[in-house]
Design an enzyme around this catalytic site. Structure first.
Site, short mmCIF file in Angstrom:
data_model
loop_
_atom_site.label_atom_id
_atom_site.label_comp_id
_atom_site.label_asym_id
_atom_site.label_seq_id
_atom_site.Cartn_x
_atom_site.Cartn_y
_atom_site.Cartn_z
N LYS A 1 0.85 -1.19 0.00
CA LYS A 1 0.00 0.00 0.00
C LYS A 1 0.89 1.24 0.00
O LYS A 1 1.65 1.46 0.94
CB LYS A 1 -0.92 0.01 1.22
N GLU B 1 2.74 1.05 5.39
CA GLU B 1 1.37 1.41 5.76
C GLU B 1 0.40 0.25 5.69
O GLU B 1 -0.56 0.17 6.44
CB GLU B 1 0.87 2.56 4.88
N ASP C 1 1.61 5.35 0.03
CA ASP C 1 1.04 6.46 0.78
C ASP C 1 1.18 7.74 -0.03
O ASP C 1 2.14 8.49 0.12
CB ASP C 1 1.74 6.59 2.13
#
Length: 335
Positions: A47, A186, A49
């Site tokens: 993921k 994340e 950011d």
């Protein structure tokens, strides 16, 4: 502000005209889950950011469109220039615009600065993770695995440059997630490799966050807004010797009954001045009520900003402190 591969924003609000026509960019969004799915039918990506951006190309003309339909081409000319050099006539690419740190991690604060025209710009990268259209062909109807293979051929597997391919692993979701957690990332995005691209929030794309959890002292609260009762958010801090250092606002994770009960407790601890040293910035102190720092709470969050403020904090449970800030004997209280 649309960011990440999560849910949010109306479908109509995310319509964006193509660089030279009326091509839509209506992104597929993720469903938040607690654990990543298992099985080889899933592909797992880190993921990132940053900001979710659709890259619309038509005959050398490029538009960078946010997931809420905002035209951000002018903010990121470096990415638009790189997109013009791709070996194609027209395309719709889906991806995440980030600022990379030297260690390879993404920095959202730096991304915000870049979006407002401030440096740094050197680490600005567009990670392409999906291909929806290519030279008039509807790639979005193909399985994800096929779309990503076409995307890789188009973008290449280079580790430098403004536009890069988003790598993935097949299966081993729990193992991949644990590695991401150890690295302080994340989270993980998991996608069904056999499904077509489906705009809107879908179970075929899932998001698992790597959350940190710590204990913070409550030093104040804000007034409730709208239909919220009790209070709006808790103002919390961490102990640094004899000082209580401000760590931000915690405004989610509360039940209705808890907000009412906690408000009664906080009113009994009222004081006129903030217990934080130094006091919170003005934007956090607006409509604040200060309390004696004798209660604390456990909070999950993604990370701290450069200023030490928690990002995406969520209340987990209340704990009580025996006497003063210097006391290390904490007692748990039910949520």
């Amino acid at each position: 502000m649309g960011r990440g591969q999560g849910a949010g924003g109306s479908r109509a609000g995310r319509r964006g005209k193509g660089a030279g026509g009326s091509v839509e960019y209506v992104p597929q969004l993720t469903t938040l889950v607690k654990t990543p799915p298992s099985g080889d039918e899933w592909l797992h990506e880190i993921k990132l950011d940053g900001y979710r951006i659709g890259c619309l190309i038509d005959g050398g003309r490029v538009r960078l469109v946010s997931r809420n339909g905002q035209d951000w081409t002018g903010r990121f000319p470096e990415i638009a220039d790189a997109a013009r050099k791709l070996p194609l006539d027209s395309a719709v690419i889906d991806g995440e615009l980030v600022v990379l740190e030297p260690d390879g991690r993404t920095n959202f604060e730096a991304m915000q600065r870049a979006a407002s025209g401030r440096p740094p710009r050197a680490g600005l990268v567009y990670f392409a993770f999906d291909l929806l259209r290519l030279d008039g062909e509807r790639i979005d109807r193909l399985p994800l695995e096929t779309r990503k293979a076409r995307l890789l051929k188009l973008v290449g597997d280079g580790k430098t440059g403004r536009i890069r391919y988003t790598e993935h692993v097949q299966g081993r979701g729990s193992e991949f997630f644990e590695q991401a957690r150890r690295l302080g990332l994340e989270g993980v995005i998991s996608k069904r490799r056999d499904l077509p691209y489906q705009p809107g929030t879908r179970d075929g794309w899932r998001k698992t966050k790597c959350l940190k959890q710590e204990r913070f002292v409550i030093g104040g609260f804000t007034d409730p807004e709208g239909s919220r009762a009790g209070f709006g958010a808790l103002l919390v801090g961490r102990r640094d010797g004899s000082r209580l250092v401000f760590s931000g606002r915690v405004g989610t994770g509360f039940s209705h009954a808890l907000t009412l009960d906690l408000r009664r407790r906080l009113d009994a601890l009222a004081r006129k001045t903030p217990p934080f040293d130094p006091p919170p910035p003005p934007q956090f102190a607006k409509n604040a009520h200060w309390v004696e720092p004798s209660l604390a709470c456990e909070v999950t969050f993604i990370e701290r900003t450069d200023a030490g403020v928690l990002r995406h904090p969520s209340f987990q449970r209340l704990v009580t402190q025996d006497s003063t800030l210097k006391t290390h004997n904490w007692k748990s209280s039910h949520k």
